[in-house]
Design a protein around this motif. Structure first.
Motif, PDB file in Angstrom:
ATOM      1  N   ASP A 298      13.415  -5.611  15.209  1.00 16.60           N
ATOM      2  CA  ASP A 298      12.170  -6.357  15.126  1.00 16.60           C
ATOM      3  C   ASP A 298      11.377  -6.276  16.427  1.00 16.60           C
ATOM      4  O   ASP A 298      10.304  -6.866  16.545  1.00 16.60           O
ATOM      5  CB  ASP A 298      12.481  -7.823  14.789  1.00 16.60           C
ATOM      6  CG  ASP A 298      11.271  -8.577  14.270  1.00 16.60           C
ATOM      7  OD1 ASP A 298      10.432  -7.963  13.580  1.00 16.60           O
ATOM      8  OD2 ASP A 298      11.141  -9.772  14.567  1.00 16.60           O
ATOM      9  N   GLY A 299      11.936  -5.553  17.417  1.00 17.93           N
ATOM     10  CA  GLY A 299      11.260  -5.406  18.692  1.00 17.93           C
ATOM     11  C   GLY A 299      11.433  -6.585  19.629  1.00 17.93           C
ATOM     12  O   GLY A 299      10.740  -6.683  20.647  1.00 17.93           O
ATOM     13  N   ARG A 300      12.362  -7.485  19.321  1.00 21.88           N
ATOM     14  CA  ARG A 300      12.591  -8.684  20.132  1.00 21.88           C
ATOM     15  C   ARG A 300      13.795  -8.506  21.053  1.00 21.88           C
ATOM     16  O   ARG A 300      14.789  -7.878  20.684  1.00 21.88           O
ATOM     17  CB  ARG A 300      12.838  -9.893  19.225  1.00 21.88           C
ATOM     18  CG  ARG A 300      11.681 -10.243  18.297  1.00 21.88           C
ATOM     19  CD  ARG A 300      10.589 -10.961  19.028  1.00 21.88           C
ATOM     20  NE  ARG A 300       9.529 -11.401  18.125  1.00 21.88           N
ATOM     21  CZ  ARG A 300       8.448 -12.042  18.529  1.00 21.88           C
ATOM     22  NH1 ARG A 300       8.294 -12.323  19.813  1.00 21.88           N
ATOM     23  NH2 ARG A 300       7.514 -12.392  17.660  1.00 21.88           N
ATOM     24  N   ARG A 301      13.705  -9.108  22.241  1.00 29.37           N
ATOM     25  CA  ARG A 301      14.822  -9.098  23.195  1.00 29.37           C
ATOM     26  C   ARG A 301      15.710 -10.316  23.008  1.00 29.37           C
ATOM     27  O   ARG A 301      15.221 -11.408  22.731  1.00 29.37           O
ATOM     28  CB  ARG A 301      14.293  -9.107  24.632  1.00 29.37           C
ATOM     29  CG  ARG A 301      14.085  -7.781  25.247  1.00 29.37           C
ATOM     30  CD  ARG A 301      13.826  -7.879  26.736  1.00 29.37           C
ATOM     31  NE  ARG A 301      12.662  -8.678  27.073  1.00 29.37           N
ATOM     32  CZ  ARG A 301      12.236  -8.913  28.322  1.00 29.37           C
ATOM     33  NH1 ARG A 301      12.922  -8.407  29.335  1.00 29.37           N
ATOM     34  NH2 ARG A 301      11.170  -9.636  28.554  1.00 29.37           N
ATOM     35  N   GLU A 302      16.997 -10.119  23.198  1.00 23.18           N
ATOM     36  CA  GLU A 302      17.938 -11.233  23.216  1.00 23.18           C
ATOM     37  C   GLU A 302      19.064 -10.930  24.191  1.00 23.18           C
ATOM     38  O   GLU A 302      19.417  -9.768  24.398  1.00 23.18           O
ATOM     39  CB  GLU A 302      18.560 -11.480  21.832  1.00 23.18           C
ATOM     40  CG  GLU A 302      17.682 -12.197  20.853  1.00 23.18           C
ATOM     41  CD  GLU A 302      18.438 -12.592  19.591  1.00 23.18           C
ATOM     42  OE1 GLU A 302      19.672 -12.815  19.685  1.00 23.18           O
ATOM     43  OE2 GLU A 302      17.802 -12.664  18.521  1.00 23.18           O
TER      44      GLU A 302
ATOM     45  N   ALA B  54      12.612 -15.695  22.789  1.00 23.16           N
ATOM     46  CA  ALA B  54      12.396 -15.926  21.362  1.00 23.16           C
ATOM     47  C   ALA B  54      11.054 -16.590  21.085  1.00 23.16           C
ATOM     48  O   ALA B  54      10.498 -16.448  19.995  1.00 23.16           O
ATOM     49  CB  ALA B  54      13.525 -16.784  20.789  1.00 23.16           C
ATOM     50  N   THR B  55      10.523 -17.306  22.079  1.00 22.45           N
ATOM     51  CA  THR B  55       9.274 -18.031  21.875  1.00 22.45           C
ATOM     52  C   THR B  55       8.059 -17.307  22.442  1.00 22.45           C
ATOM     53  O   THR B  55       6.949 -17.833  22.373  1.00 22.45           O
ATOM     54  CB  THR B  55       9.361 -19.427  22.521  1.00 22.45           C
ATOM     55  OG1 THR B  55       9.638 -19.295  23.931  1.00 22.45           O
ATOM     56  CG2 THR B  55      10.464 -20.251  21.880  1.00 22.45           C
ATOM     57  N   GLN B  56       8.253 -16.130  23.019  1.00 18.81           N
ATOM     58  CA  GLN B  56       7.108 -15.396  23.549  1.00 18.81           C
ATOM     59  C   GLN B  56       6.216 -14.920  22.421  1.00 18.81           C
ATOM     60  O   GLN B  56       6.669 -14.568  21.343  1.00 18.81           O
ATOM     61  CB  GLN B  56       7.588 -14.204  24.384  1.00 18.81           C
ATOM     62  CG  GLN B  56       8.173 -14.608  25.730  1.00 18.81           C
ATOM     63  CD  GLN B  56       8.656 -13.423  26.540  1.00 18.81           C
ATOM     64  OE1 GLN B  56       8.831 -12.325  26.009  1.00 18.81           O
ATOM     65  NE2 GLN B  56       8.888 -13.635  27.816  1.00 18.81           N
ATOM     66  N   ARG B  57       4.931 -14.868  22.687  1.00 18.75           N
ATOM     67  CA  ARG B  57       3.950 -14.521  21.659  1.00 18.75           C
ATOM     68  C   ARG B  57       4.082 -13.080  21.192  1.00 18.75           C
ATOM     69  O   ARG B  57       3.983 -12.784  20.010  1.00 18.75           O
ATOM     70  CB  ARG B  57       2.533 -14.770  22.187  1.00 18.75           C
ATOM     71  CG  ARG B  57       2.230 -16.247  22.414  1.00 18.75           C
ATOM     72  CD  ARG B  57       0.786 -16.448  22.852  1.00 18.75           C
ATOM     73  NE  ARG B  57       0.499 -17.863  23.033  1.00 18.75           N
ATOM     74  CZ  ARG B  57       0.144 -18.669  22.055  1.00 18.75           C
ATOM     75  NH1 ARG B  57       0.013 -18.190  20.827  1.00 18.75           N
ATOM     76  NH2 ARG B  57      -0.106 -19.946  22.281  1.00 18.75           N
ATOM     77  N   SER B  58       4.261 -12.168  22.107  1.00 21.32           N
ATOM     78  CA  SER B  58       4.300 -10.758  21.746  1.00 21.32           C
ATOM     79  C   SER B  58       5.737 -10.236  21.740  1.00 21.32           C
ATOM     80  O   SER B  58       6.593 -10.714  22.477  1.00 21.32           O
ATOM     81  CB  SER B  58       3.467  -9.932  22.726  1.00 21.32           C
ATOM     82  OG  SER B  58       3.948 -10.089  24.049  1.00 21.32           O
ATOM     83  N   ARG B  59       5.971  -9.227  20.906  1.00 18.97           N
ATOM     84  CA  ARG B  59       7.267  -8.569  20.880  1.00 18.97           C
ATOM     85  C   ARG B  59       7.432  -7.707  22.126  1.00 18.97           C
ATOM     86  O   ARG B  59       6.460  -7.238  22.699  1.00 18.97           O
ATOM     87  CB  ARG B  59       7.400  -7.696  19.634  1.00 18.97           C
ATOM     88  CG  ARG B  59       7.539  -8.478  18.337  1.00 18.97           C
ATOM     89  CD  ARG B  59       7.584  -7.539  17.148  1.00 18.97           C
ATOM     90  NE  ARG B  59       7.969  -8.234  15.927  1.00 18.97           N
ATOM     91  CZ  ARG B  59       7.137  -8.904  15.159  1.00 18.97           C
ATOM     92  NH1 ARG B  59       5.845  -8.964  15.492  1.00 18.97           N
ATOM     93  NH2 ARG B  59       7.565  -9.516  14.063  1.00 18.97           N
ATOM     94  N   TYR B  60       8.696  -7.466  22.510  1.00 15.87           N
ATOM     95  CA  TYR B  60       8.956  -6.615  23.667  1.00 15.87           C
ATOM     96  C   TYR B  60       8.598  -5.168  23.344  1.00 15.87           C
ATOM     97  O   TYR B  60       8.137  -4.424  24.207  1.00 15.87           O
ATOM     98  CB  TYR B  60      10.422  -6.728  24.060  1.00 15.87           C
ATOM     99  CG  TYR B  60      10.751  -6.080  25.379  1.00 15.87           C
ATOM    100  CD1 TYR B  60      10.150  -6.528  26.555  1.00 15.87           C
ATOM    101  CD2 TYR B  60      11.659  -5.035  25.458  1.00 15.87           C
ATOM    102  CE1 TYR B  60      10.446  -5.947  27.773  1.00 15.87           C
ATOM    103  CE2 TYR B  60      11.959  -4.447  26.673  1.00 15.87           C
ATOM    104  CZ  TYR B  60      11.351  -4.920  27.819  1.00 15.87           C
ATOM    105  OH  TYR B  60      11.638  -4.328  29.032  1.00 15.87           O
TER     106      TYR B  60
END
Length: 399
Positions: free
Chosen positions: A187-191, A371-377
């Motif tokens: 999904d382009g998200r960092r964790e 997780a709460t950032q507006r834009s994807r990484y």
């Protein structure tokens, strides 16, 4: 009668239950979040409205520690942008963990004069062992749940890095390696995916760490970015079977150590010409050209470049939009800096579990913040090229 009124009546009917107050807090918090998200989206949940600004994207679970006990929240997610409830404190957990570690050292009589002064300055003089135990138990449970949670979906990119802290063990002060894993999903998200502590960064340590991630569900890894550790590289091959990217920044430090002080700037510029190429084939050709130019002047550096070519340029086989974030461990340097800042306050940890408590709390907070950032990484359009679940295949590795 509305759904909210019905839910409230149900709670009032359970007024004799011990958890009544906790449930009331949860009800109010959930209603407040729905109202806030309704203002952001321009429409209520499930409502079709021509003025809707953004679509919802499900919920994410989070425990909220209150005086009435643990309240389970379902925080709404948005397809574009982000939402984080104002009544939560995203930075509170790490501060509590730091406090707990310092208190524990103080109570056990292991702290230095500087730690003693810090404890007093924070108003913690005379704290009891039972108070420390309660605080530590609360934090340890949340950190354990975070670090043991299932890892779902594909994770094309994985960054691994380690730092060292000092721990008191059997009357001695010993160094302990703390390694962290950060990934980007389909999904382009960092964790933050996990952390571990160990006596060293030997292959056995990395094998155990990567296998623990795999048991929790880590899969779909295409590229692992890290510093040059032979044990780590071997473990990646055995567990993940992914391409390994040697951190370009760390390689530069090693390479320039072979050049004289007067040559370092020009050597750095020469090597940089390979990074400036638009595709993998051109980058490899330029890399070999630079190595040949250096072979008579700095033979040891040329030999190093020969050996490191495939690993340092591995990122060039991936989408151009991702390369700036793949060639080094720099994307997690800010996280590493925060870990060092907090651990330096402690100085010497009373035991290894205290390291996991503090660093785990920092990582939990950072993962929440991402997780709460507006834009994807990374964008959905570009990340699809390296996900096992996407129809687009990975570009072939040049070599």
């Amino acid at each position: 009668m509305t759904d909210d009124e019905t839910a409230l009546r149900d709670l009032l009917a359970k007024g004799s239950d011990a958890g009544f107050l906790r449930e009331m807090i949860g009800f109010a918090a959930q209603r407040l979040m729905e109202l806030e998200v309704g203002e952001l989206t321009g429409a209520a949940h499930g409502e079709r409205h021509p003025g809707r600004l953004v679509q919802r994207n499900g919920y994410r679970e989070r425990d909220w520690q209150t005086r009435a006990g643990t309240v389970e929240l379902r925080i709404p997610r948005l397809r574009k942008g982000s939402y984080f409830p104002a009544f939560l404190e995203p930075r509170r957990m790490a501060e509590k963990a730091l406090t707990a570690v310092i208190q524990e050292a103080y109570v056990q009589g292991l702290s230095t004069r500087s730690v003693d002064d810090l404890v007093r300055a924070m108003g913690m003089e005379g704290i009891s062992k039972s108070q420390v135990s309660r605080l530590c138990t609360e934090i340890d449970a949340r950190v354990h749940d975070f670090l043991a949670r299932p890892i779902e979906g594909d994770w094309p990119y994985l960054w691994l890095d380690a730092t060292y802290v000092k721990v008191r063990e059997a009357g001695r002060i010993v160094p302990v390696a703390v390694t962290i894993a950060v990934g980007v999903n389909a999904d382009g998200r960092r964790e933050v995916l996990g952390m571990a502590t160990g006596a060293s960064e030997a292959e056995a340590f990395w094998l155990d760490f990567l296998r623990s991630l795999a048991r929790r569900g880590l899969c779909g890894v295409k590229l692992v970015i890290s510093d040059a550790h032979e044990g780590l590289k071997a473990a990646v091959t055995k567990v993940l079977r992914a391409t390994w990217q040697r951190c370009r920044v760390h390689f530069a430090r090693t390479a320039l150590a072979h050049a004289g002080k007067t040559q370092r700037r020009i050597v750095s510029a020469w090597i940089g010409t390979a990074y400036a190429e638009a595709d993998a084939a051109a980058a490899h050709a330029q890399w070999r050209k630079v190595a040949d130019q250096l072979r008579h002047k700095v033979p040891r550096l040329a030999t190093l470049m020969d050996a490191a070519e495939e690993d340092v340029l591995a990122y060039m086989a991936f989408p151009p939009a991702h390369r700036a974030k793949l060639h080094s461990t720099n994307p997690i340097e800010r996280l590493n800096g925060e870990i060092k800042r907090r651990t330096d306050v402690v100085g010497i940890f009373p035991k290894e579990a205290a390291v996991t408590r503090l660093v785990g709390a920092i990582l939990l907070e950072q993962s929440d913040e991402w997780a709460t950032q507006r834009s994807r990484y990374m964008t959905l359009e570009t990340i699809g090229a390296v996900s096992d679940t996407a129809p687009v295949s990975l570009p072939a590795v040049a070599g």
